[in-house]
Design a protein around this motif. Structure first.
Motif, PDB file in Angstrom:
ATOM      1  N   ARG A 171       2.493   2.070  12.544  1.00  0.00           N
ATOM      2  CA  ARG A 171       2.909   3.434  12.880  1.00  0.00           C
ATOM      3  C   ARG A 171       4.333   3.669  12.398  1.00  0.00           C
ATOM      4  NH1 ARG A 171       0.649   2.854  19.084  1.00  0.00           N
ATOM      5  NH2 ARG A 171      -1.586   3.056  18.602  1.00  0.00           N
ATOM      6  N   ALA A 172       4.661   4.915  12.126  1.00  0.00           N
ATOM      7  CA  ALA A 172       5.991   5.245  11.618  1.00  0.00           C
ATOM      8  C   ALA A 172       7.055   4.967  12.683  1.00  0.00           C
ATOM      9  CB  ALA A 172       6.041   6.709  11.195  1.00  0.00           C
ATOM     10  N   GLU A 173       8.260   4.725  12.222  1.00  0.00           N
ATOM     11  CA  GLU A 173       9.380   4.466  13.126  1.00  0.00           C
ATOM     12  C   GLU A 173       9.563   5.631  14.109  1.00  0.00           C
ATOM     13  OE1 GLU A 173      12.662   3.680  10.494  1.00  0.00           O
ATOM     14  OE2 GLU A 173      11.474   2.253   9.354  1.00  0.00           O
ATOM     15  N   ASN A 174      10.082   5.329  15.278  1.00  0.00           N
ATOM     16  CA  ASN A 174      10.108   6.275  16.392  1.00  0.00           C
ATOM     17  C   ASN A 174      10.692   7.643  16.042  1.00  0.00           C
ATOM     18  OD1 ASN A 174       8.893   4.543  18.218  1.00  0.00           O
ATOM     19  ND2 ASN A 174      10.832   3.727  18.967  1.00  0.00           N
ATOM     20  N   ASP A 175      11.762   7.668  15.258  1.00  0.00           N
ATOM     21  CA  ASP A 175      12.445   8.945  14.992  1.00  0.00           C
ATOM     22  C   ASP A 175      11.986   9.618  13.699  1.00  0.00           C
ATOM     23  OD1 ASP A 175      13.517   7.121  13.278  1.00  0.00           O
ATOM     24  OD2 ASP A 175      15.617   7.539  13.738  1.00  0.00           O
ATOM     25  N   THR A 176      10.920   9.112  13.090  1.00  0.00           N
ATOM     26  CA  THR A 176      10.396   9.709  11.853  1.00  0.00           C
ATOM     27  C   THR A 176       9.755  11.062  12.132  1.00  0.00           C
ATOM     28  OG1 THR A 176       9.952   7.524  10.920  1.00  0.00           O
ATOM     29  CG2 THR A 176       8.804   9.387   9.932  1.00  0.00           C
ATOM     30  N   LEU A 177      10.087  12.071  11.356  1.00  0.00           N
ATOM     31  CA  LEU A 177       9.458  13.383  11.496  1.00  0.00           C
ATOM     32  C   LEU A 177       8.082  13.356  10.836  1.00  0.00           C
ATOM     33  CD1 LEU A 177      12.473  15.780  10.773  1.00  0.00           C
ATOM     34  CD2 LEU A 177      11.522  15.118  12.993  1.00  0.00           C
ATOM     35  N   MET A 178       7.071  13.730  11.601  1.00  0.00           N
ATOM     36  CA  MET A 178       5.693  13.679  11.119  1.00  0.00           C
ATOM     37  C   MET A 178       5.350  14.989  10.404  1.00  0.00           C
ATOM     38  SD  MET A 178       5.097  10.669  12.093  1.00  0.00           S
ATOM     39  CE  MET A 178       3.343  10.478  11.770  1.00  0.00           C
ATOM     40  N   THR A 179       5.869  15.106   9.193  1.00  0.00           N
ATOM     41  CA  THR A 179       5.652  16.314   8.402  1.00  0.00           C
ATOM     42  C   THR A 179       5.546  15.921   6.938  1.00  0.00           C
ATOM     43  OG1 THR A 179       6.483  18.562   7.994  1.00  0.00           O
ATOM     44  CG2 THR A 179       8.117  16.780   8.064  1.00  0.00           C
TER      45      THR A 179
ATOM     46  N   GLN B 247      12.472   7.766  -0.713  1.00  0.00           N
ATOM     47  CA  GLN B 247      11.749   8.668   0.185  1.00  0.00           C
ATOM     48  C   GLN B 247      10.269   8.311   0.288  1.00  0.00           C
ATOM     49  OE1 GLN B 247      12.599  12.885  -0.383  1.00  0.00           O
ATOM     50  NE2 GLN B 247      14.566  12.407  -1.336  1.00  0.00           N
ATOM     51  N   GLY B 248       9.937   7.095  -0.087  1.00  0.00           N
ATOM     52  CA  GLY B 248       8.555   6.654  -0.022  1.00  0.00           C
ATOM     53  C   GLY B 248       8.117   6.346   1.388  1.00  0.00           C
ATOM     54  N   PHE B 249       6.821   6.157   1.565  1.00  0.00           N
ATOM     55  CA  PHE B 249       6.261   5.883   2.885  1.00  0.00           C
ATOM     56  C   PHE B 249       6.801   4.591   3.484  1.00  0.00           C
ATOM     57  CE2 PHE B 249       2.703   8.166   0.633  1.00  0.00           C
ATOM     58  CZ  PHE B 249       2.870   9.376   1.290  1.00  0.00           C
ATOM     59  N   GLU B 250       7.073   3.605   2.630  1.00  0.00           N
ATOM     60  CA  GLU B 250       7.547   2.325   3.144  1.00  0.00           C
ATOM     61  C   GLU B 250       8.902   2.454   3.839  1.00  0.00           C
ATOM     62  OE1 GLU B 250       8.714   2.522  -1.256  1.00  0.00           O
ATOM     63  OE2 GLU B 250       7.039   3.149   0.030  1.00  0.00           O
ATOM     64  N   GLY B 251       9.665   3.496   3.510  1.00  0.00           N
ATOM     65  CA  GLY B 251      10.991   3.662   4.085  1.00  0.00           C
ATOM     66  C   GLY B 251      10.999   4.032   5.549  1.00  0.00           C
ATOM     67  N   CYS B 252       9.880   4.505   6.072  1.00  0.00           N
ATOM     68  CA  CYS B 252       9.822   4.846   7.505  1.00  0.00           C
ATOM     69  C   CYS B 252       8.868   3.918   8.253  1.00  0.00           C
ATOM     70  CB  CYS B 252       9.427   6.306   7.710  1.00  0.00           C
ATOM     71  SG  CYS B 252       7.898   6.821   6.909  1.00  0.00           S
ATOM     72  N   HIS B 253       8.566   2.766   7.622  1.00  0.00           N
ATOM     73  CA  HIS B 253       7.723   1.753   8.270  1.00  0.00           C
ATOM     74  C   HIS B 253       8.364   0.376   8.101  1.00  0.00           C
ATOM     75  CE1 HIS B 253       4.853   5.059   7.389  1.00  0.00           C
ATOM     76  NE2 HIS B 253       4.246   4.675   8.485  1.00  0.00           N
ATOM     77  N   ARG B 254       9.650   0.280   8.400  1.00  0.00           N
ATOM     78  CA  ARG B 254      10.359  -0.978   8.219  1.00  0.00           C
ATOM     79  C   ARG B 254      10.042  -1.945   9.356  1.00  0.00           C
ATOM     80  NH1 ARG B 254      16.125   1.776   7.611  1.00  0.00           N
ATOM     81  NH2 ARG B 254      15.126   2.990   9.282  1.00  0.00           N
ATOM     82  N   LEU B 255      10.035  -3.223   9.016  1.00  0.00           N
ATOM     83  CA  LEU B 255       9.555  -4.241   9.946  1.00  0.00           C
ATOM     84  C   LEU B 255      10.425  -4.375  11.187  1.00  0.00           C
ATOM     85  CD1 LEU B 255       7.556  -6.533  10.572  1.00  0.00           C
ATOM     86  CD2 LEU B 255       8.994  -8.054   9.197  1.00  0.00           C
ATOM     87  N   LYS B 256      11.747  -4.317  11.026  1.00  0.00           N
ATOM     88  CA  LYS B 256      12.638  -4.579  12.150  1.00  0.00           C
ATOM     89  C   LYS B 256      13.332  -3.323  12.648  1.00  0.00           C
ATOM     90  CE  LYS B 256      13.343  -9.504  11.510  1.00  0.00           C
ATOM     91  NZ  LYS B 256      14.322 -10.622  11.513  1.00  0.00           N
ATOM     92  N   THR B 257      12.598  -2.211  12.634  1.00  0.00           N
ATOM     93  CA  THR B 257      13.078  -0.962  13.222  1.00  0.00           C
ATOM     94  C   THR B 257      12.086  -0.536  14.296  1.00  0.00           C
ATOM     95  OG1 THR B 257      14.039  -0.345  11.086  1.00  0.00           O
ATOM     96  CG2 THR B 257      13.794   1.399  12.725  1.00  0.00           C
TER      97      THR B 257
ATOM     98  N   ILE C 246       0.838  -1.209   0.000  1.00  0.00           N
ATOM     99  CA  ILE C 246       0.000   0.000   0.000  1.00  0.00           C
ATOM    100  C   ILE C 246       0.871   1.256   0.000  1.00  0.00           C
ATOM    101  CG2 ILE C 246      -1.677   1.337   1.323  1.00  0.00           C
ATOM    102  CD1 ILE C 246      -2.808  -1.358   2.328  1.00  0.00           C
ATOM    103  N   PHE C 247       1.885   1.280   0.883  1.00  0.00           N
ATOM    104  CA  PHE C 247       2.776   2.449   0.954  1.00  0.00           C
ATOM    105  C   PHE C 247       3.497   2.680  -0.375  1.00  0.00           C
ATOM    106  CE2 PHE C 247       3.157   1.593   5.742  1.00  0.00           C
ATOM    107  CZ  PHE C 247       2.221   2.568   6.047  1.00  0.00           C
ATOM    108  N   SER C 248       3.966   1.599  -0.990  1.00  0.00           N
ATOM    109  CA  SER C 248       4.682   1.724  -2.255  1.00  0.00           C
ATOM    110  C   SER C 248       3.777   2.284  -3.349  1.00  0.00           C
ATOM    111  CB  SER C 248       5.235   0.358  -2.670  1.00  0.00           C
ATOM    112  OG  SER C 248       5.869   0.433  -3.924  1.00  0.00           O
ATOM    113  N   SER C 249       2.536   1.771  -3.418  1.00  0.00           N
ATOM    114  CA  SER C 249       1.592   2.246  -4.434  1.00  0.00           C
ATOM    115  C   SER C 249       1.269   3.722  -4.232  1.00  0.00           C
ATOM    116  CB  SER C 249       0.314   1.408  -4.374  1.00  0.00           C
ATOM    117  OG  SER C 249      -0.626   1.854  -5.327  1.00  0.00           O
ATOM    118  N   LEU C 250       1.040   4.129  -2.984  1.00  0.00           N
ATOM    119  CA  LEU C 250       0.730   5.532  -2.707  1.00  0.00           C
ATOM    120  C   LEU C 250       1.932   6.425  -3.003  1.00  0.00           C
ATOM    121  CD1 LEU C 250      -1.296   5.213   0.637  1.00  0.00           C
ATOM    122  CD2 LEU C 250      -2.194   5.658  -1.650  1.00  0.00           C
TER     123      LEU C 250
END
Length: 236
Positions: free
Chosen positions: A164-172, A50-60, A36-40
């Motif tokens: 949810r986005a990874e802990n240090d992701t900037l929500m902007t 810089q896609g959405f999937e880059g800040c929603h990695r499984l093992k982070t 879904i993130f990749s398609s969006l």
């Protein structure tokens, strides 16, 4: 998922018993979320890497959560709204339930609409994360749980995975010609900080009218997706 911090969270016996099942379930949800993130990301023209999937990695490390929700039964002569209107703080919510009761309210629509559960299918909501990442181009889904018209509400269960986005992701907002610019005096929060702010408005002892938009999806300009009715924060 093998993260180094996992040892600091003791598991109840039931979780230990089904830990592999939960790991498999988590991996499956993240595979679906990544698609879904990749398609969006492609649809919005986000640059490579810089896609959405880059800040929603499984093992982070992230504040992802698996939640089993139980709503107690309500007699027909004592109707109520067991879940106040709100938007989810994360990016995507995967909801599994066999029972009706979930309602949503799109922007500009006056009436709440029921979402009919379908066998072997998940209901997927966009959350605040996707709204913040796109400067409100995408709207987080305003929803609640309510009994069906003229029917008593039986005990209701649902099972949710909140991505949810990874802990240090900037929500902007992400950089894209398709994402509108947005200026605000509000500080840019990380995912971990946003979680604390969101839960803060859900509690009476930390709730303030200035932060009501955090609870109901009202944006920083005061615009809101329809009148949400009574959206009173809960006791701790």
């Amino acid at each position: 998922m093998g993260l180094s911090s996992a040892s600091s969270f003791p598991h109840p016996p039931a979780l230990d018993r089904y830990l592999q099942t939960l790991k498999d379930f988590t991996s499956a949800v993240h595979d679906a979320a990544a698609a879904i993130f990749s398609s969006l990301s492609i649809s919005l023209g986000l640059p490579d890497g810089q896609g959405f999937e880059g800040c929603h990695r499984l093992k982070t490390s992230s504040p992802d959560i698996i939640r089993l929700l139980k709503y107690h039964s309500q007699p027909l002569d004592e109707p109520g709204i067991p879940h106040i209107p709100h938007t989810d703080l994360g990016s995507l919510t995967f909801l599994f339930s066999r029972q009706p009761g979930l309602q949503f309210r799109p922007p500009g629509v006056d009436e709440w609409q029921y979402v009919v559960p379908r066998p072997d299918q998940a209901i997927i909501n966009l959350g605040d994360g996707m709204s913040l990442f796109t400067n409100k181009l995408f709207h987080s889904c305003l929803h609640r749980v309510a009994p069906l018209p003229d029917r008593a509400m039986g005990t209701r269960y649902s099972f949710a995975y909140m991505v949810r986005a990874e802990n240090d992701t900037l929500m902007t907002g992400k950089k894209s010609d398709l994402i509108p610019p947005f200026e605000s005096t509000e500080p840019v929060l990380t995912s971990a900080e946003w979680l604390k702010v969101k839960f803060g408005v859900l509690r009476l002892n930390t709730f303030s009218e200035e932060r009501r938009w955090v609870l109901t999806g009202i944006d920083r300009k005061g615009e809101k997706p329809g009148d949400v009715g009574q959206a009173t924060p809960a006791n701790p």
